[in-house]
Design an enzyme around this catalytic site. Structure first.
Site, short mmCIF file in Angstrom:
data_model
loop_
_atom_site.label_atom_id
_atom_site.label_comp_id
_atom_site.label_asym_id
_atom_site.label_seq_id
_atom_site.Cartn_x
_atom_site.Cartn_y
_atom_site.Cartn_z
N SER A 254 0.86 -1.18 0.00
CA SER A 254 0.00 0.00 0.00
C SER A 254 0.89 1.23 0.00
O SER A 254 2.12 1.12 0.02
CB SER A 254 -0.87 0.00 1.25
OG SER A 254 -0.06 0.28 2.37
N LYS A 255 0.24 2.39 0.03
CA LYS A 255 1.00 3.64 -0.03
C LYS A 255 2.04 3.76 1.09
O LYS A 255 3.05 4.43 0.93
CB LYS A 255 0.04 4.83 0.01
CG LYS A 255 -0.77 4.91 -1.26
CD LYS A 255 -1.41 6.26 -1.45
CE LYS A 255 -2.20 6.29 -2.74
NZ LYS A 255 -3.62 6.40 -2.58
N ARG A 256 1.75 3.10 2.21
CA ARG A 256 2.71 3.13 3.32
C ARG A 256 4.09 2.62 2.89
O ARG A 256 5.10 2.99 3.44
CB ARG A 256 2.23 2.17 4.43
CG ARG A 256 1.38 2.78 5.47
CD ARG A 256 1.05 1.76 6.54
NE ARG A 256 0.66 0.46 5.99
CZ ARG A 256 1.35 -0.65 6.14
NH1 ARG A 256 2.47 -0.65 6.82
NH2 ARG A 256 0.92 -1.80 5.61
N GLY A 258 5.53 3.14 0.11
CA GLY A 258 6.19 3.99 -0.88
C GLY A 258 5.35 4.05 -2.14
O GLY A 258 4.12 3.88 -2.08
#
Ligand code: GLU
Length: 486
Positions: A254-256, A258
């Site tokens: 996920s965006k966490r 990167g």
């Protein structure tokens, strides 16, 4: 495979083009190329609130950038169009009418409140919420009456009530689902728009798709799709559900973690051929140990049998390493093309820079080639040429300038450099040996203090190349600034 392979990628244009979507597209493309089959790209745009034309444009651009071209579908056309679901509504309608006429599907007039109450009761009784089938036996006259009244309705398909619906998956093997947990499910919503499970079956069947390769998250949709295939009397394709992509911490990417979209990697200056190579290895293992494989090699080696069941881990270090292998193969022109936009964005090189500056910048980028894994890293690597305000990056580096011999070395070098008629990488190179001999010190005591005084760091391109690129004036000024000249 005897039949002619027809595969498809069917994105929903609802946002950035995720790496996982690109991997699904790629595996379909690879199977098509390996088998000499046809790769179709079509669009699932029935989510009217979230679908945008811009997202479709981005997805197409990202696919083309990656080198994933399609033979049939949106933009290119073909015999089985249209290739956007919202342009196929009449077609879906025709099949819905047929299913209703054959009593394989029926109108359901239950209100959302009724359905909610039903669901809550089932949950309270510890049951899996499944539609009760209340409208499944309404009389023909009652249905007509309700329709005439204009009562809101959906269309549900009759699903088997017992036994198993088994998905026979190329990657996951046989996966059984309890029919009792499926229930008669909605195929057309109250706004008249058919649902994903229904459209996808009609599209795959009518477009004669032979293999459906998609993300594992769609495995749970597959039993419903099989129910629809049966009702419509179509032969289902072969399914291959590819494992999720996990981040380095083994949680769903996920965006966490990167950057998650293809565009972000393109914007960071990754090379399409490297990302193509990397994505192919996200779940597929070629025979042998080689990891750097060209487009054609991957196409010729790809098989679904070598697609892993375990989740693939998105290892950014590996992507960087792969990209670096491709960056090292670039010639000076292409390397500069990849790096220049980043230097411009960072304000290092003006957008309207003159020819001399561009020539210099190209030489500089070439000198940095062993130090840039992907385009954006050029900004940091090139810092030594642009930032006069620097200090040794750490204690170990600072200690180099405190060596007893450092002042004598820098002073001797300055003298030699001043005496040089022209400063080039070749004319500078002999000076280090000269200083070394003159002072009777080891090479490292010459190179290191000069390097640290000039750049603040102990690593980087060859020192003579750095000096030639900086030019005499800047080198003199920086050595002067070290405060060590005698
Ligand atoms: N539109 C679906 C998605 O983007 C495609 C599902 C499928 O391939 O069947 O996930």
């Amino acid at each position: 495979m005897s039949e002619r392979v027809r595969v498809r990628f069917a994105p929903s244009p609802t946002g950035p083009f995720h790496i996982g979507g690109a991997r699904s597209a790629l595996f379909n493309y690879l199977l098509a190329r390996h088998e000499g089959g046809t790769f179709v790209v079509r669009v699932e745009d029935t989510d009217l609130k979230r679908s945008t034309a811009e997202s479709e444009i981005n997805i197409k651009a990202a696919l083309r950038w990656l080198g994933i071209n399609w033979d049939e579908g949106i933009d290119v056309g073909g015999d089985y169009g249209p290739y956007r679901q919202m342009e196929r509504l009449d077609l879906y309608k025709k099949y819905t009418e047929k299913l209703i006429a054959e009593d394989k599907a029926y109108y359901c007039f239950c209100t959302p409140e009724e359905l909610e109450a039903e669901k809550e009761k089932q949950l309270a009784d510890g049951e899996t919420p499944v539609y009760s089938g209340k409208c499944s036996c309404l009389s023909h006259d009652r249905v007509e009456e309700y329709l005439k009244e204009g009562r809101p309705h959906v269309v549900r398909i009759r699903a088997p009530k017992e036994g198993l619906v088994e998905v026979d998956d190329i990657v996951r093997g046989k996966v059984p689902f309890e029919a009792a947990n499926i229930g008669d499910f909605v195929i057309v919503k109250s706004d008249g728009v058919p649902v994903y499970n229904y459209c996808v079956v009609l599209d795959d069947a009518l477009m004669k798709i032979t293999h459906v390769i998609r993300a594992e998250e769609h495995l749970s949709n597959t039993p419903r799709q099989l129910v629809i295939y049966r009702a419509l009397g179509f032969e289902p394709p072969r399914f291959a559900h590819v494992s999720l992509i996990l981040g380095a911490d083994r949680k769903k990417m996920s965006k966490r973690h990167g950057a998650t979209s293809v565009q972000q990697y393109r914007d960071m200056g990754y090379l399409p051929e490297a990302l193509f190579n990397f994505l192919a290895l996200l779940g597929w293992t070629p025979e042998g140990d080689e990891e750097i494989l060209s487009h054609d090699e991957i196409c010729s080696r790809f098989t679904l049998e070598r697609v892993a069941k375990n989740p693939a881990v998105f290892d950014i270090e590996k992507l960087n390493w792969i990209n670096f292998q491709y960056m090292k193969q670039l010639d000076a022109d292409r390397l500069f093309e990849v790096c220049l936009p980043h230097l411009q964005q960072a304000g290092r090189i003006a957008k309207d820079a003159d020819a001399a500056t561009l020539t210099w910048a190209k030489e500089m980028v070439w000198a940095l080639r062993e130090h840039i894994q992907y385009g954006a890293q050029v900004v940091e690597a090139a810092k030594i040429f642009f930032t006069d305000d620097y200090a040794p990056e750490n204690e170990e580096t600072a200690a180099v300038l405190r060596e007893e011999t450092a002042p004598a070395v820098l002073s001797a070098f300055v003298q030699e450099l001043e005496a040089l008629p022209e400063v080039t990488a070749d004319t500078v190179q002999p000076l280090f040996k000269k200083v070394q001999k003159g002072l009777g010190v080891k090479g490292k005591f010459v190179y290191m203090p000069i390097r640290v005084a000039l750049t603040g760091v102990m690593h980087g391109p060859d020192l003579n190349v750095i000096i030639a690129l900086m030019g005499r004036k800047k080198v003199m000024a920086r050595l002067q600034k070290s405060g060590l000249l005698q």
